[in-house]
Design an enzyme around this catalytic site. Structure first.
Site, PDB file in Angstrom:
ATOM      1  N   ASP A  55     -34.144 -46.122  -1.805  1.00 29.21           N
ATOM      2  CA  ASP A  55     -33.939 -46.514  -2.935  1.00 29.21           C
ATOM      3  C   ASP A  55     -33.452 -45.675  -4.239  1.00 29.21           C
ATOM      4  O   ASP A  55     -32.824 -46.025  -5.146  1.00 29.21           O
ATOM      5  CB  ASP A  55     -35.174 -47.565  -3.534  1.00 29.21           C
ATOM      6  CG  ASP A  55     -35.326 -48.978  -2.661  1.00 29.21           C
ATOM      7  OD1 ASP A  55     -34.098 -49.270  -2.396  1.00 29.21           O
ATOM      8  OD2 ASP A  55     -36.282 -49.359  -2.483  1.00 29.21           O
ATOM      9  N   GLU A 129     -28.046 -26.607  10.056  1.00 33.73           N
ATOM     10  CA  GLU A 129     -29.567 -26.315  10.087  1.00 33.73           C
ATOM     11  C   GLU A 129     -30.074 -27.542   9.412  1.00 33.73           C
ATOM     12  O   GLU A 129     -29.525 -28.356   8.685  1.00 33.73           O
ATOM     13  CB  GLU A 129     -30.160 -25.088   9.418  1.00 33.73           C
ATOM     14  CG  GLU A 129     -29.638 -25.082   7.773  1.00 33.73           C
ATOM     15  CD  GLU A 129     -29.708 -23.694   7.018  1.00 33.73           C
ATOM     16  OE1 GLU A 129     -30.856 -22.842   7.473  1.00 33.73           O
ATOM     17  OE2 GLU A 129     -28.876 -23.379   6.289  1.00 33.73           O
ATOM     18  N   LYS A 131     -32.125 -30.069   7.173  1.00 28.69           N
ATOM     19  CA  LYS A 131     -32.476 -30.186   5.654  1.00 28.69           C
ATOM     20  C   LYS A 131     -34.041 -30.729   5.687  1.00 28.69           C
ATOM     21  O   LYS A 131     -34.551 -32.039   5.797  1.00 28.69           O
ATOM     22  CB  LYS A 131     -31.798 -31.329   5.205  1.00 28.69           C
ATOM     23  CG  LYS A 131     -31.864 -31.549   3.537  1.00 28.69           C
ATOM     24  CD  LYS A 131     -30.901 -32.352   2.857  1.00 28.69           C
ATOM     25  CE  LYS A 131     -31.053 -32.261   1.469  1.00 28.69           C
ATOM     26  NZ  LYS A 131     -32.082 -33.005   1.043  1.00 28.69           N
ATOM     27  N   LYS A 303     -23.331 -25.157   5.843  1.00 25.63           N
ATOM     28  CA  LYS A 303     -22.505 -23.975   5.126  1.00 25.63           C
ATOM     29  C   LYS A 303     -21.485 -23.493   5.638  1.00 25.63           C
ATOM     30  O   LYS A 303     -21.346 -23.198   6.964  1.00 25.63           O
ATOM     31  CB  LYS A 303     -23.732 -23.242   4.693  1.00 25.63           C
ATOM     32  CG  LYS A 303     -24.943 -23.872   4.028  1.00 25.63           C
ATOM     33  CD  LYS A 303     -26.158 -22.827   4.070  1.00 25.63           C
ATOM     34  CE  LYS A 303     -27.376 -23.460   3.339  1.00 25.63           C
ATOM     35  NZ  LYS A 303     -28.333 -22.406   3.206  1.00 25.63           N
ATOM     36  N   CYS A 421     -63.761 -61.093  19.733  1.00 27.06           N
ATOM     37  CA  CYS A 421     -62.433 -60.743  20.176  1.00 27.06           C
ATOM     38  C   CYS A 421     -61.468 -62.072  19.953  1.00 27.06           C
ATOM     39  O   CYS A 421     -61.958 -63.252  20.230  1.00 27.06           O
ATOM     40  CB  CYS A 421     -62.567 -60.688  21.924  1.00 27.06           C
ATOM     41  SG  CYS A 421     -60.786 -60.877  22.722  1.00 27.06           S
TER      42      CYS A 421
END
Length: 714
Positions: A55, A129, A131, A303, A421
């Protein structure tokens, strides 16, 4: 908010790509969105989370779209202009800029094309690599001694957190060489340390953390009387000796020699690629392993690897042109907890389950999630009506990691666990974290019998739920072994069963006596096993006698079984030992036809001659998706193991090849994304037939159509 919904109201994933987001219709709406984004960022850096990552990304994307459409609207404190939160007293040696985002392979190729244009030639190489999902910091070392640690702040100045960060794992107080450098990276929480941190919070009367990312950010900046475990991973450095600074990968490797934890040393690793197609494959491979890393990542950083290429490409006003982040779909979202249900498993285990307002997490619409156990539920103080954090990493079952207590409805009542139960009304054994009906398996005799007779287990044709209900009600059976004592007169006297049907059913039951041991194990429903592991166990030990006599150390020799699982399996087998003896007394087979040879040690000749074995004797990992002619789904997995391979339910970079048949879905797509070899289901069926008939030439020919399957796994 750009949260789309389907026609039935089900929430889909928010749009996070600014190129696809719609601008706000008014300046007031835009400014309100900026204010919300700044509040969310402040809450995150304080260790809380007011909105989830997806969001926030959607909010950011819409702000970006509005500023692109209406440049005059842009305000000074827009999140597109300010990195992180307001700065502190420490001025950074160079700005700590953010990095641009892409959201698919098309975006990745577009970024690469722009980089090539900026360079005037194709990039020499790329580094790929993880993040890390944490908090960015800069750590300064003077002659090898750690002297200062600062947060990123607004990118230009940050807060001094030296005292709080001195105990962070992976950030040594002294380097192995007396160099003066600045190391940059992420402070984060591993999955294991997140659990420990939550326990520490509870022990000190504080609520549990919402998630590892905000936990790391808040813990680093907080002054507490206790230390929460944190870790560090470096992704850059300034001031390195020239011989170690010619490329990003070389710089990271040098940091590792100094004693600093780096992305290259992590379970995710750092990959150097020569072209963007290799980059795309590496990104997909890391994404497939996302849930197995032991720490959170929200994407992959790509990169230009060479320092010279980076210098030539330069920076925009906010981010480097030589790098970008490929963002994954959010694996943590927030949604409303509608109610808490309780389910009772066939072995009597009682578990709380969260029923959720539908939300898309990691590309899948989630409507329910595990709450683990009642102790954990109480610990996290989760209630019906709460806004909760739902996590789904990789192929992991969705789980609730916590609630947004600030958003709790005033009438939300604490959850009251069952006192009896829910299935049989009997007592509950609360002696372990996982509560269980005191009657154990007896509580779920019907569920246990249904599982035993199911297609994936003993596959008793003609024995449906209504007949089982009648047999249980009349007392003709109490367990699976009693099925083999049934005769035609007894069954023929029951409603809806005449002599012909009764005769056929008795014949179907008798036929299952010849099923292999793996099917019997599956039918017994031993906790912490399943169809695949049951086959693996049966092939490893060969006989039920060997299974029952195995020591804990011998159990741990089975692939996929550690000490904790071994202890549970041993206890379960002891519990069902009388039933096993009763089944054997009725003539049910207790051996595996292929015996232990399939799982023999790699240096053994026992597994030689099996098509899905490598030359060194190790099994290939194969995923079957879609239908294989003449086989059920479970039989397709069994066939992989019959051929000497290891059947897997998920596709990853370690998969040797994928068998694809009609009805194949996301696994086939993931295999294609990873560039994995694919074998058509028809050819797989031919391979199985060739193996069973001893036609080795045909089997070899078929395997030669699948590249790489005869090579050892990487």
């Amino acid at each position: 908010m750009s949260d789309d919904r389907t026609t039935d109201g089900t929430a889909t994933a928010p749009i996070v790509d600014p190129a696809r987001a719609l601008p706000h219709t008014s300046r007031d709406d835009y400014e309100a969105a900026v204010a919300q984004a700044r509040r969310a960022a402040a809450a995150y850096y304080a260790g809380e989370q007011s909105i989830d990552d997806a969001d926030y990304d959607a909010l950011y994307a819409r702000i970006t779209a509005s500023e692109r459409e209406h440049p005059a609207w842009r305000v000074a404190d827009s999140p597109t202009a300010v990195v992180g939160t307001p700065g502190g007293d420490i001025e950074h040696s160079t700005p700590m800029l953010s990095i641009g985002n892409v959201f698919n392979s098309e975006g990745l190729h577009d970024w690469a094309a722009k980089l090539d244009k900026a360079l005037g030639h194709p990039a020499t190489s790329y580094s790929v690599e993880p993040k890390i999902d944490g908090l960015a910091i800069a750590a300064r070392y003077a002659e090898g001694r750690l002297v200062l640690i600062a947060t990123r702040g607004d990118g230009h100045t940050g807060e001094d957190v030296t005292s709080q960060a001195r105990l962070v794992a992976g950030l040594p107080a002294r380097l192995s060489a007396p160099v003066t450098i600045e190391v940059r990276g992420e402070v984060y929480m591993t999955d294991a340390d997140f659990a420990k941190g939550c326990d520490l919070r509870l022990a000190h009367g504080e609520p549990v953390f919402a998630n590892p990312r905000s936990a790391a950010a808040g813990s680093l900046r907080a002054q507490r009387v206790y230390d929460v475990p944190l870790s560090f991973m470096a992704y850059a450095a300034h001031g390195l000796p020239d011989e170690h600074a010619h490329s990003h990968s070389a710089s990271i490797a040098y940091l590792g020699t100094l004693g600093v934890a780096t992305t290259a040393q992590s379970s995710a690793g750092l990959t150097v690629c020569t072209d963007i197609d290799e980059v795309t494959a590496a990104v997909a491979a890391l994404g497939a392993r996302r849930g197995e890393l032991g720490f959170g990542i929200d994407g992959v950083v790509v990169k230009a690897d060479l320092t010279a290429d980076q210098a030539k490409a330069g920076f925009s006003t906010r981010a480097p042109r030589w790098g970008t982040a490929y963002k994954f779909p959010a694996d943590t979202r927030t949604t409303k907890l509608l109610r808490i249900d309780v389910q009772v498993g066939r072995t009597g285990v009682i578990t709380p389950v969260a029923v959720l307002e539908p939300v898309q997490v990691g590309g899948v619409v989630v409507t329910s999630a595990t709450l683990h156990n009642f102790t954990d539920l109480e610990r996290r103080d989760v209630r019906a009506g709460d806004t909760v954090h739902v996590r789904r990493a990789g192929d992991v079952i969705p789980e609730i990691t916590g609630a947004v207590h600030e958003a709790r409805p005033v009438d939300a009542e604490p959850y009251s666990p069952p006192v009896q139960c829910p299935r049989c009304g009997g007592d509950i054994d609360r002696g372990n974290l996982r509560w269980r009906c005191a009657r154990g398996r007896a509580c779920g005799e019907k569920a246990t019998l249904l599982y035993y007779t199911s297609r994936d287990a003993m596959d008793i044709e003609g024995l449906g739920e209504k007949i089982l209900d009648a047999l249980l009600a009349t007392g003709h059976i109490t367990d699976a072994a009693d099925l083999y004592a049934l005769d035609v007169p007894t069954l023929a006297a029951m409603d809806r069963l005449g002599t012909v049907s009764a005769t056929n059913l008795v014949g179907s039951i008798a036929a299952t006596k010849a099923r292999p041991l793996s099917r019997v194990l599956t039918g017994l429903g031993i906790r912490m096993t399943g169809r695949t592991l049951s086959r693996r166990i049966a092939r490893h030990f060969g006989t039920m006698d060997a299974i029952l006599a195995a020591t804990p150390a011998e159990w741990e020799q089975v692939d996929g079984i550690g000490s904790e699982r071994a202890a549970v399996i041993i206890a379960e087998l002891a519990e069902v030992a009388p039933l096993i003896a009763k089944l054997a007394g009725h003539g049910v087979n207790m051996t595996e036809p292929t015996g232990p040879a399939v799982n023999a040690a790699p240096d053994s000749a026992a597994g030689s001659g099996l098509p899905l074995r490598r030359p060194d004797g190790t099994p290939m990992t194969v995923v079957v998706t879609g239908s294989v002619p003449g086989l059920t789904r479970n039989q397709g997995n069994e066939a992989v193991e019959e051929l000497g391979g290891k059947s897997s339910g998920s596709v990853s970079a370690k998969t040797d090849f994928v068998v694809v048949g009609d009805g194949a879905g996301s696994k086939a797509t993931k295999a294609a994304d990873l560039g994995l070899p694919i074998l058509d289901a028809d050819k797989f069926a031919q391979l199985l037939t060739a193996h069973r008939t001893g036609d080795h030439d045909t089997a070899t020919t078929i395997l030669h159509t699948v590249a790489r399957v005869t090579q050892p796994a990487a």
